[in-house]
Structures are given as C-alpha cells and as structure tokens.
Enzyme design. Structure first.
Site, PDB file in Angstrom:
ATOM      1  N   LYS A   1       0.837  -1.198   0.000  1.00  0.00           N
ATOM      2  CA  LYS A   1       0.000   0.000   0.000  1.00  0.00           C
ATOM      3  C   LYS A   1       0.878   1.256   0.000  1.00  0.00           C
ATOM      4  O   LYS A   1       2.090   1.178   0.273  1.00  0.00           O
ATOM      5  CB  LYS A   1      -0.902  -0.030   1.235  1.00  0.00           C
ATOM      6  CG  LYS A   1      -1.910  -1.192   1.230  1.00  0.00           C
ATOM      7  CD  LYS A   1      -2.825  -1.134   2.455  1.00  0.00           C
ATOM      8  CE  LYS A   1      -3.853  -2.231   2.437  1.00  0.00           C
ATOM      9  NZ  LYS A   1      -4.823  -2.126   3.562  1.00  0.00           N
TER      10      LYS A   1
ATOM     11  N   TYR B   1     -12.142  -3.293  -3.661  1.00  0.00           N
ATOM     12  CA  TYR B   1     -12.572  -3.321  -2.256  1.00  0.00           C
ATOM     13  C   TYR B   1     -14.059  -3.607  -2.057  1.00  0.00           C
ATOM     14  O   TYR B   1     -14.439  -4.104  -0.992  1.00  0.00           O
ATOM     15  CB  TYR B   1     -12.186  -2.015  -1.551  1.00  0.00           C
ATOM     16  CG  TYR B   1     -10.745  -2.026  -1.063  1.00  0.00           C
ATOM     17  CD1 TYR B   1     -10.332  -2.928  -0.084  1.00  0.00           C
ATOM     18  CD2 TYR B   1      -9.801  -1.157  -1.583  1.00  0.00           C
ATOM     19  CE1 TYR B   1      -9.021  -2.965   0.353  1.00  0.00           C
ATOM     20  CE2 TYR B   1      -8.476  -1.185  -1.135  1.00  0.00           C
ATOM     21  CZ  TYR B   1      -8.100  -2.095  -0.155  1.00  0.00           C
ATOM     22  OH  TYR B   1      -6.799  -2.137   0.293  1.00  0.00           O
TER      23      TYR B   1
ATOM     24  N   ARG C   1      -1.645 -14.734   4.328  1.00  0.00           N
ATOM     25  CA  ARG C   1      -2.495 -14.072   5.335  1.00  0.00           C
ATOM     26  C   ARG C   1      -1.929 -14.292   6.743  1.00  0.00           C
ATOM     27  O   ARG C   1      -1.960 -13.404   7.575  1.00  0.00           O
ATOM     28  CB  ARG C   1      -3.933 -14.604   5.277  1.00  0.00           C
ATOM     29  CG  ARG C   1      -4.736 -14.099   4.122  1.00  0.00           C
ATOM     30  CD  ARG C   1      -5.058 -12.621   4.190  1.00  0.00           C
ATOM     31  NE  ARG C   1      -5.971 -12.229   5.212  1.00  0.00           N
ATOM     32  CZ  ARG C   1      -6.743 -11.142   5.168  1.00  0.00           C
ATOM     33  NH1 ARG C   1      -6.720 -10.331   4.117  1.00  0.00           N
ATOM     34  NH2 ARG C   1      -7.527 -10.826   6.167  1.00  0.00           N
TER      35      ARG C   1
ATOM     36  N   THR D   1      -6.064  -7.394  10.593  1.00  0.00           N
ATOM     37  CA  THR D   1      -6.289  -6.126   9.882  1.00  0.00           C
ATOM     38  C   THR D   1      -5.862  -4.921  10.726  1.00  0.00           C
ATOM     39  O   THR D   1      -5.228  -3.996  10.220  1.00  0.00           O
ATOM     40  CB  THR D   1      -7.785  -5.996   9.520  1.00  0.00           C
ATOM     41  OG1 THR D   1      -8.177  -7.171   8.790  1.00  0.00           O
ATOM     42  CG2 THR D   1      -8.050  -4.760   8.692  1.00  0.00           C
TER      43      THR D   1
ATOM     44  N   ARG E   1       1.973  -6.811   9.769  1.00  0.00           N
ATOM     45  CA  ARG E   1       1.244  -5.665  10.328  1.00  0.00           C
ATOM     46  C   ARG E   1       1.609  -5.433  11.791  1.00  0.00           C
ATOM     47  O   ARG E   1       1.608  -4.298  12.271  1.00  0.00           O
ATOM     48  CB  ARG E   1      -0.260  -5.883  10.155  1.00  0.00           C
ATOM     49  CG  ARG E   1      -0.706  -5.709   8.691  1.00  0.00           C
ATOM     50  CD  ARG E   1      -2.110  -6.201   8.453  1.00  0.00           C
ATOM     51  NE  ARG E   1      -2.620  -5.871   7.116  1.00  0.00           N
ATOM     52  CZ  ARG E   1      -3.748  -6.332   6.618  1.00  0.00           C
ATOM     53  NH1 ARG E   1      -4.500  -7.169   7.342  1.00  0.00           N
ATOM     54  NH2 ARG E   1      -4.143  -5.976   5.414  1.00  0.00           N
TER      55      ARG E   1
ATOM     56  N   ASN F   1      -1.982  -0.148   7.213  1.00  0.00           N
ATOM     57  CA  ASN F   1      -1.502  -1.473   7.641  1.00  0.00           C
ATOM     58  C   ASN F   1      -0.618  -2.174   6.601  1.00  0.00           C
ATOM     59  O   ASN F   1      -0.638  -3.388   6.467  1.00  0.00           O
ATOM     60  CB  ASN F   1      -2.671  -2.350   8.096  1.00  0.00           C
ATOM     61  CG  ASN F   1      -3.696  -2.570   7.000  1.00  0.00           C
ATOM     62  OD1 ASN F   1      -3.466  -2.197   5.852  1.00  0.00           O
ATOM     63  ND2 ASN F   1      -4.813  -3.189   7.350  1.00  0.00           N
TER      64      ASN F   1
ATOM     65  N   HIS G   1      -1.870  -5.258   1.413  1.00  0.00           N
ATOM     66  CA  HIS G   1      -3.112  -5.997   1.160  1.00  0.00           C
ATOM     67  C   HIS G   1      -2.755  -7.428   0.798  1.00  0.00           C
ATOM     68  O   HIS G   1      -1.745  -7.666   0.122  1.00  0.00           O
ATOM     69  CB  HIS G   1      -3.883  -5.381  -0.017  1.00  0.00           C
ATOM     70  CG  HIS G   1      -4.948  -6.291  -0.534  1.00  0.00           C
ATOM     71  ND1 HIS G   1      -6.187  -6.388   0.078  1.00  0.00           N
ATOM     72  CD2 HIS G   1      -4.949  -7.202  -1.539  1.00  0.00           C
ATOM     73  CE1 HIS G   1      -6.911  -7.317  -0.557  1.00  0.00           C
ATOM     74  NE2 HIS G   1      -6.175  -7.829  -1.540  1.00  0.00           N
TER      75      HIS G   1
ATOM     76  N   GLU H   1      -9.129 -11.213  -7.667  1.00  0.00           N
ATOM     77  CA  GLU H   1      -8.207 -10.077  -7.554  1.00  0.00           C
ATOM     78  C   GLU H   1      -7.060 -10.178  -8.560  1.00  0.00           C
ATOM     79  O   GLU H   1      -6.672  -9.183  -9.168  1.00  0.00           O
ATOM     80  CB  GLU H   1      -7.641 -10.005  -6.134  1.00  0.00           C
ATOM     81  CG  GLU H   1      -8.671  -9.537  -5.116  1.00  0.00           C
ATOM     82  CD  GLU H   1      -8.121  -9.462  -3.702  1.00  0.00           C
ATOM     83  OE1 GLU H   1      -8.841  -8.956  -2.843  1.00  0.00           O
ATOM     84  OE2 GLU H   1      -6.985  -9.916  -3.458  1.00  0.00           O
TER      85      GLU H   1
HETATM   86  O1  CDP Z   1      -7.129  -6.008   4.601  1.00  0.00           O
HETATM   87  P1  CDP Z   1      -7.975  -7.041   5.305  1.00  0.00           P
HETATM   88  O2  CDP Z   1      -8.465  -8.131   4.381  1.00  0.00           O
HETATM   89  O3  CDP Z   1      -7.286  -7.589   6.523  1.00  0.00           O
HETATM   90  O4  CDP Z   1      -9.267  -6.280   5.877  1.00  0.00           O
HETATM   91  P2  CDP Z   1     -10.649  -5.852   5.168  1.00  0.00           P
HETATM   92  O5  CDP Z   1     -11.746  -6.071   6.172  1.00  0.00           O
HETATM   93  O6  CDP Z   1     -10.794  -6.501   3.838  1.00  0.00           O
HETATM   94  O7  CDP Z   1     -10.474  -4.282   4.997  1.00  0.00           O
HETATM   95  C1  CDP Z   1      -9.743  -3.735   3.922  1.00  0.00           C
HETATM   96  C2  CDP Z   1      -8.924  -2.570   4.446  1.00  0.00           C
HETATM   97  O8  CDP Z   1      -9.787  -1.523   4.903  1.00  0.00           O
HETATM   98  C3  CDP Z   1      -8.053  -2.883   5.661  1.00  0.00           C
HETATM   99  O9  CDP Z   1      -6.827  -3.506   5.323  1.00  0.00           O
HETATM  100  C4  CDP Z   1      -7.851  -1.513   6.263  1.00  0.00           C
HETATM  101  O10 CDP Z   1      -6.838  -0.794   5.562  1.00  0.00           O
HETATM  102  C5  CDP Z   1      -9.215  -0.851   5.992  1.00  0.00           C
HETATM  103  N1  CDP Z   1     -10.099  -0.931   7.184  1.00  0.00           N
HETATM  104  C6  CDP Z   1     -10.065   0.100   8.123  1.00  0.00           C
HETATM  105  O11 CDP Z   1      -9.310   1.069   7.971  1.00  0.00           O
HETATM  106  N2  CDP Z   1     -10.877   0.053   9.227  1.00  0.00           N
HETATM  107  C7  CDP Z   1     -11.689  -0.993   9.436  1.00  0.00           C
HETATM  108  N3  CDP Z   1     -12.463  -1.005  10.534  1.00  0.00           N
HETATM  109  C8  CDP Z   1     -11.725  -2.049   8.495  1.00  0.00           C
HETATM  110  C9  CDP Z   1     -10.916  -1.998   7.368  1.00  0.00           C
HETATM  111 MG    MG Z   2      -9.777  -7.976   2.797  1.00  0.00          MG
END
Ligand code: CDP
Ligand code: MG
Length: 168
Positions: free
Chosen positions: A9, A49, A91, A97, A108, A128, A131, A142
């Site tokens: 990112k 997203y 992962r 996250t 992370r 974080n 992705h 993706e």
């Molecule tokens: O990236 P990951 O798959 O772990 O999480 P996601 O639920 O798919 O969310 C995508 C991205 O949105 C996260 O990596 C964060 O950068 C952002 N996010 C956030 O800022 N605050 C949250 N409560 C949930 C997601």
């Molecule tokens: Mg995700």
C-alpha cells in the site's frame, strides 16, 4: 500450487519498507510470478474493495470511502505470489487487519501499531502496510482484476525442489 495477490500500500511504498517486507515472502519460498508499480484510479479500487472484497457492505460507507482515499494518495506495488496454500500462508504472515491487534512476528504487527479507534478519530483508515487476498475465491478474482495473463511468468524456482518433492 496456489496463487495470491499482495499489494504494497502507499504507506509501505512511502516508508521505503517494500524490500524488507518482500524478503519475508521470498525467505519462506513463495515465488514471485508477477509484479508491477502502478497508481490505480477510484474505479479500480471500488471494484477491488467492494466488487470483490465487499468492504462497503461489511463495514459501511465511511470506512470504505476513507480506505479508498488512503489508497489513492500514491503508487502501490502489486505482486502475484505462488506457493503451497499461498493464500493462507500469506495471510498468516500479514496478520490481523488492525495493527494494534496484529501479533509480533506478523508484518502488520512488526511494522505498525495503530488502532481502529485512533485512526477513525482522525477520519482515516488504518495504515496497515499491505493488502493480501483473504481466500482462494478472492485471490482468483483479484489476480484477474490486477494482472493480465501476459504479465505473469512461469519459471522454476530452486525452492520447488523442496516444496514440491517428487516421488523417487
Ligand atoms: O485487509 P484485510 O483483508 O485484513 O481487511 P478488510 O476487512 O478486507 O479491509 C480492507 C482494508 O480496509 C483494511 O486492510 C484496512 O486498511 C481498511 N479498514 C479500516 O481502515 N478500518 C476498518 N475497521 C476495516 C478496514
Ligand atoms: Mg480484505
């Protein structure tokens, strides 16, 4: 062999930690089969997203829009990695996250610490680092969204001797 998508990112590109983080994936024997730097537009991230990742549906408009805004600030480096159970392996290495909850030893957890609360209080999404596709279905969609077939390469990595042992 399975393939997964990772995206460094804007925060990791701008902090200059892409090489360090990438080394972790190379060290476990994951193979880079595609890579490029690019600065996608809003529509590309909307599909990534929400169309594929259902972030707006899962977390609401505010988090969705702040996340897209944070991705649009600069270029990213996208990669396709290949390996045994690559989606799950990556992962596991990436961690939770929310950096605050991500365990030490995960990417992370080792390169960030911010909480949702602190980020949201300033109207931001959590920075974080990276992705990573969440499951095999997401990975397939993706990879097709970010890479064309001609941008991915087939070659033999030395690790394959160990990751794909042949019956003797
Ligand atoms: O990236 P990951 O798959 O772990 O999480 P996601 O639920 O798919 O969310 C995508 C991205 O949105 C996260 O990596 C964060 O950068 C952002 N996010 C956030 O800022 N605050 C949250 N409560 C949930 C997601
Ligand atoms: Mg995700």
């Amino acid at each position: 062999m399975e393939r997964t998508l990772i995206v460094f990112k804007p925060d990791s590109v701008q902090r200059g930690i892409v090489g360090e983080v990438l080394t972790r994936f190379e060290r476990v024997g994951l193979k880079i089969v595609g890579t490029k730097m690019l600065q996608p537009d809003y529509d590309h991230y909307h599909q990534h997203y929400e169309g594929i990742g259902t972030l707006k549906t899962r977390k609401g408009d505010e988090i969705f829009e702040s996340q897209l805004k944070s991705m649009l600030v600069g270029p990213v480096i996208a990669m396709v990695l290949e390996g045994v159970d690559a989606v799950e392996t990556v992962r596991k290495m990436v961690g939770s996250t929310e950096p605050k909850s991500a365990l030490p030893g995960t990417i992370r957890g080792d390169y960030a610490h911010v909480s949702y609360g602190a980020a949201n209080a300033s109207g931001k999404s959590v920075s974080n680092i990276i992705h990573a596709s969440a499951d095999a279905n997401e990975a397939e969609q993706e990879i097709a969204h970010w890479f064309s077939e001609s941008e991915m390469y087939d070659y033999e990595a030395v690790h394959e001797k160990f990751t794909q042992p042949k019956n003797s």
